[in-house]
Design a protein around this motif. Structure first.
Motif, PDB file in Angstrom:
ATOM      1  N   ASP A 503       0.579  -0.802  -0.136  1.00 25.74           N
ATOM      2  CA  ASP A 503      -0.127   0.040   0.004  1.00 25.74           C
ATOM      3  C   ASP A 503       1.200   1.143   0.342  1.00 25.74           C
ATOM      4  OD1 ASP A 503      -2.443  -1.933   0.058  1.00 25.74           O
ATOM      5  OD2 ASP A 503      -2.500  -1.847   2.091  1.00 25.74           O
ATOM      6  N   GLY A 504       1.996   1.552  -0.122  1.00 26.33           N
ATOM      7  CA  GLY A 504       3.136   1.961   0.163  1.00 26.33           C
ATOM      8  C   GLY A 504       3.368   3.005   1.122  1.00 26.33           C
ATOM      9  N   TYR A 505       3.045   2.149   2.466  1.00 27.85           N
ATOM     10  CA  TYR A 505       3.333   2.078   3.369  1.00 27.85           C
ATOM     11  C   TYR A 505       5.152   2.359   3.739  1.00 27.85           C
ATOM     12  CZ  TYR A 505      -1.158   4.017   4.061  1.00 27.85           C
ATOM     13  OH  TYR A 505      -2.485   4.437   4.015  1.00 27.85           O
ATOM     14  N   PHE A 506       5.722   3.468   4.164  1.00 27.79           N
ATOM     15  CA  PHE A 506       6.389   3.088   5.095  1.00 27.79           C
ATOM     16  C   PHE A 506       7.703   3.538   6.428  1.00 27.79           C
ATOM     17  CE2 PHE A 506       7.407   6.900   3.017  1.00 27.79           C
ATOM     18  CZ  PHE A 506       8.163   7.792   3.242  1.00 27.79           C
ATOM     19  N   SER A 507       8.411   2.788   7.375  1.00 28.55           N
ATOM     20  CA  SER A 507       8.665   3.762   8.294  1.00 28.55           C
ATOM     21  C   SER A 507       9.946   3.546   8.864  1.00 28.55           C
ATOM     22  CB  SER A 507       7.798   2.577   9.273  1.00 28.55           C
ATOM     23  OG  SER A 507       7.701   2.697  10.656  1.00 28.55           O
ATOM     24  N   PHE A 508      10.380   4.322   9.424  1.00 30.01           N
ATOM     25  CA  PHE A 508      11.838   4.213  10.096  1.00 30.01           C
ATOM     26  C   PHE A 508      11.836   3.757  11.532  1.00 30.01           C
ATOM     27  CE2 PHE A 508      12.372   6.381   5.683  1.00 30.01           C
ATOM     28  CZ  PHE A 508      12.925   6.142   5.410  1.00 30.01           C
ATOM     29  N   ARG A 509      12.202   3.765  11.782  1.00 32.50           N
ATOM     30  CA  ARG A 509      12.630   2.552  13.100  1.00 32.50           C
ATOM     31  C   ARG A 509      13.493   3.405  13.684  1.00 32.50           C
ATOM     32  NH1 ARG A 509       7.801  -0.328  14.180  1.00 32.50           N
ATOM     33  NH2 ARG A 509       6.230  -1.078  12.328  1.00 32.50           N
ATOM     34  N   GLY A 510      13.501   2.568  15.354  1.00 30.95           N
ATOM     35  CA  GLY A 510      14.722   3.170  16.513  1.00 30.95           C
ATOM     36  C   GLY A 510      15.517   4.714  16.158  1.00 30.95           C
ATOM     37  N   PHE A 511      14.494   5.679  17.160  1.00 34.26           N
ATOM     38  CA  PHE A 511      15.074   6.824  16.732  1.00 34.26           C
ATOM     39  C   PHE A 511      14.775   6.907  17.861  1.00 34.26           C
ATOM     40  CE2 PHE A 511      13.965   7.454  12.308  1.00 34.26           C
ATOM     41  CZ  PHE A 511      15.520   7.906  11.959  1.00 34.26           C
TER      42      PHE A 511
END
Length: 813
Positions: A503-511
């Motif tokens: 569905d085009g979603y992205f996530s950057f984790r760990g901040f």
């Protein structure tokens, strides 16, 4: 004779078959319930939050100090599910006026709200939750009312709505239904027009006008009566109100057939007495289940022979302290009756509070000793000390013990929750029983448990800060299996890559960072093409809606705030401002602790928490002279910028003189501004007057102009106009936390003004090891009278701790 023996043998065989089928069905249903409960605990694991804050009411402009305990709902141990806590301050219009994002460590988080001095007076609520808790509904959130006073509206505090004679009388047949022809206990609860319990008495009449019984409440409008209804008749409760009005309220209609579940948890201190009745002539196979803290504690099959009843005992020792639910069902799991009870085991004293003496003087040093008298490990304890003359705590107020074990598992508001735990006398046991019969259960419902149809998990658990977004085509369709790149210029110049889902979603984790930082996000499709790609960031602005499950202030509580509270708190504000203005900047610039995380983000220092105006680089025109002050001309009301020479400018805020200039928190001279490159600036914050700039002391008498560089978040190589596939996003991090300031009168050279603090001590991180003690020190103020020490926390194995200690302060020791 042979025929008779054959019949007897057949009956015996049939009975054995039925008994065997009953045992088999019982085993099947029991295993199903156990299995579903285990799955619920393993894969769903809802959380509970309790918030300890220093006072029930505040003056606009004050600080709210708070500590949160984030726990597993079943075991009350530190929750492993969440690392991010959200705390919202919401007004009576359901508008969020402030919010905090706090890191959770070992089930604990702490922070503070600095209330705006422009907040209107009224009832506000604090809501605390994690993203994971949103899967289960807002009734699982911690939501509590506080009252905020205002200098402008001080008179309005006393002008509260008048109490009327309106009564809402509700009836709750034990088990859920009235059953015709057998004794039924009916609990009732009477509420006034504001939703608080009110005393009530009346009579019950049948449809023929015959008086059946009299009734009267036992505590706060709650009580019960017993009668045997007939299905062919209707019944009403008749109240004679004080205004002379007669009010008839119908009782629920009795069912012609059914089962009655009667539970007595008061009479026997060691056992729960259970009686099951039926008005049906045929035999029935039934099952009784007792569940507490999402565990099946008790189960048994019951063979009910026609118009009979069965009594049996269930040991209280099988259950943990807290709310338990008993459900009566058939072999298929169809529920006939339910009842919640409270199991109240004796509380073991774990923490003891002591002071070296009972009476202290004004501005006297207090040495407080907190002892852990057990071998049990504790959380960090939270401690507040307030002056009773200014802070009048609600009677029998909510605490961590009452909330985690009682209030959080029941629907609706519970008045005076600590009343039920002050002692274990018969009157309180009865009152607690009526409470359990009239409050709903918020935990996992029986039908959901039997079916295993658990809620869909739409909100992921957050262990750290995430930066989320979506890649789309220019026509709005998602970019599946694309790639998002995050660029952050910290001291390591970080690049992060992550794919998009279907569905085009992205996530950057760990901040893990505090404040806000600009990051660059670039998107491309599965072939690396950027031309037809648009980056959209997800910045959800969620506010919990007002629900019934809310910890309310006691009725008319806002009118009970001492008249002197506003006056003395205001005087304290002025004293602090006078003291601060007499100090040098170097004495105030105490660097707050900044926790560095995986991205190791640089955080420029700033002492202030809010600015009167903020200008970002993209809002500023190019300065022809190269002097950054030139771009501020005409940009901020009250700020005048004039030319004083070749490429030289001077700023004046509200005619107050030369402002204090800061570069990433470091004082600089006005002439130094000429050497600053405009494109090295991320934002400019202007603090115009005492309310925002006063914290910087006397050198800020002309206000403050604070410049913040792009260090740690440079985006000068980014051209947002190059395409929508690349954007600059301002990512929000955790809120910084302040350290509670408590003057030390034996060394302070400044504090010659009255000390009228209502909260004289706050500490959310007190550690006391097993079989040891910790000593804390603070000073009393200039307020005589009683001082209240509240210590809250929880053991590592889930036992709440709530202790109160009082000491006295005399004007003349």
């Amino acid at each position: 004779m042979a025929v008779l023996q054959t019949i007897k043998k057949s009956v015996f065989i049939l009975s054995a078959i039925l008994l065997g089928a009953m045992i088999m069905n019982n085993d099947n249903l029991t295993e199903k319930v156990k299995s579903n409960l285990n799955s619920y605990q393993l894969y769903y694991t809802p959380e509970k939050i309790y918030l300890h804050h220093d006072k029930p009411y505040y003056l606009a402009g004050e600080m709210i100090w708070l500590k949160a305990y984030i726990l597993g709902a079943a075991n009350l141990e530190a929750s492993p599910k969440s690392g991010v806590l959200y705390v919202d301050l919401i007004n009576d219009q359901n508008q969020k006026v402030d919010n905090l994002i706090l890191p959770i460590e070992e089930g604990e988080a702490f922070g503070d709200f600095l209330l705006s001095d422009e907040l209107p007076e009224g009832v506000y609520r604090i809501a605390a939750y994690t993203n994971w808790m949103r899967n289960f509904g807002e009734e699982f959130f911690f939501q509590k009312e506080i009252y905020i006073l205002s200098v402008q509206n001080a008179v309005a505090t006393k002008n509260l709505a008048r109490q009327t004679d309106e009564i809402d009388l509700q009836f709750f047949p034990e088990g859920g239904d009235l059953i015709s022809g057998i004794p039924n206990e009916v609990a009732f609860k009477a509420l006034n027009n504001k939703g608080y319990g009110t005393g009530v008495e009346g009579e019950v009449y049948d449809s023929e006008g015959k008086k059946v019984l009299d009734f009267k409440d036992h505590f706060l409008g709650m009580g019960s009566f017993v009668f045997s209804p007939e299905a062919s008749k209707k019944y009403v409760a008749r109240l004679n109100l004080k205004n002379g009005q007669i009010l008839d309220i119908p009782l629920p209609q009795a069912k012609e057939k059914g089962y009655n579940l009667h539970i007595d948890e008061v009479t026997d201190p060691d056992n729960i007495l259970i009686r099951i009745r039926s008005n049906q002539p045929e035999a029935s196979n039934l099952f009784l289940f007792g569940i507490a803290r999402d565990r099946l504690i008790h189960s048994q099959g019951i063979a009910l022979k026609g118009l009979q009843w069965q009594d049996f005992l269930v040991p209280k020792s099988e259950f943990p302290t807290g709310v338990a639910r008993f459900t009566l069902s058939d072999p298929l799991g169809n529920a006939f009756a339910e009842r919640v009870v409270f199991i109240n085991h004796p509380i073991k004293e774990i923490v003891e509070i002591q002071t070296e003496k009972k009476v202290f003087g004004l501005r006297d040093a207090v040495n407080l000793t907190i002892s852990n008298k057990s071998i049990t490990e504790l959380s960090h304890l939270s401690i507040s000390v307030t002056a009773e003359e200014l802070v009048q705590m609600p009677e029998f107020q909510e605490n961590i013990h009452t909330y985690l074990l009682l209030s959080s598992d029941l629907k609706g508001h519970i008045e005076f929750p600590a009343y039920y735990f002050e002692s274990n006398d018969l009157e309180r046991q009865k009152a607690l029983r009526y409470l359990m019969m009239t409050q709903g259960w918020t935990r996992l419902g029986w039908e959901t448990l039997v079916s295993g149809d658990f809620p869909v998990m739409r909100h992921a658990n957050e262990m750290d800060l995430n930066i989320r977004g979506r890649l789309l085509r220019t026509n709005g369709s998602p970019v599946a299996n694309g790639e998002a790149i995050l660029y952050l210029k910290d001291k390591y110049t970080t690049f992060m890559l992550t794919p998009t889902n279907n569905d085009g979603y992205f996530s950057f984790r760990g901040f893990y960072f505090k404040g806000s930082i600009p990051v660059v996000i670039q998107g491309s499709d599965s072939r690396g093409r950027k031309e037809d790609v648009v980056v959209e960031m997800i910045t959800e602005d969620y506010t919990p809606t007002l629900k019934d499950h809310l910890l309310r202030l006691p009725s008319q509580y806002s009118a009970q705030a001492p008249d002197k509270y506003i006056q003395q708190t205001q005087q304290q504000f002025k004293g602090i401002e006078t003291e601060v203005w007499g100090m040098e900047l170097g004495e105030l610039l105490l660097q707050e602790v900044v926790v560095e995380g995986r991205a190791d983000v640089f955080q420029p220092f700033k002492l202030h928490t809010r600015a009167d105006a903020v200008l970002y680089r993209d809002q500023l025109p190019i300065a022809p002279s190269g002097n950054i002050l030139e771009v501020l001309q005409g940009r901020v009301a009250g700020l005048q910028v004039t030319r004083t020479g070749m490429n030289e400018f001077r700023a004046i805020i509200r005619g107050q003189g030369t402002p204090l200039y800061l570069w990433d928190g470091i004082p600089i001279s006005e002439s130094t501004l000429q050497s600053i490159n405009q494109f090295d600036i991320n934002r400019i914050e202007i603090l115009k007057g005492l309310g925002t700039a006063g914290i910087y002391g006397g050198r800020a008498s002309g206000g403050v102009i604070a410049f913040f560089s792009e260090t740690g978040s440079s985006t000068e190589d980014v051209d947002p106009e190059a395409g929508k596939h690349i954007i600059i996003h301002q990512a929000l991090g955790y809120n910084g936390t302040r350290q509670f300031y408590s003057p030390s009168f034996d060394v302070s050279a400044y504090y010659d003004l009255p000390d009228l603090r209502s909260t004289v001590y706050w500490n959310p991180t007190v550690m006391v090891k097993p079989n040891s003690k910790t000593e804390l020190s603070f000073y009393t103020g200039d307020i005589p009278g009683l001082y209240r020490v509240i210590v809250e926390g929880i053991t590592k194995d889930g036992q709440p701790i709530s202790e109160v200690h009082l000491f006295e302060v005399n004007a003349i020791e």
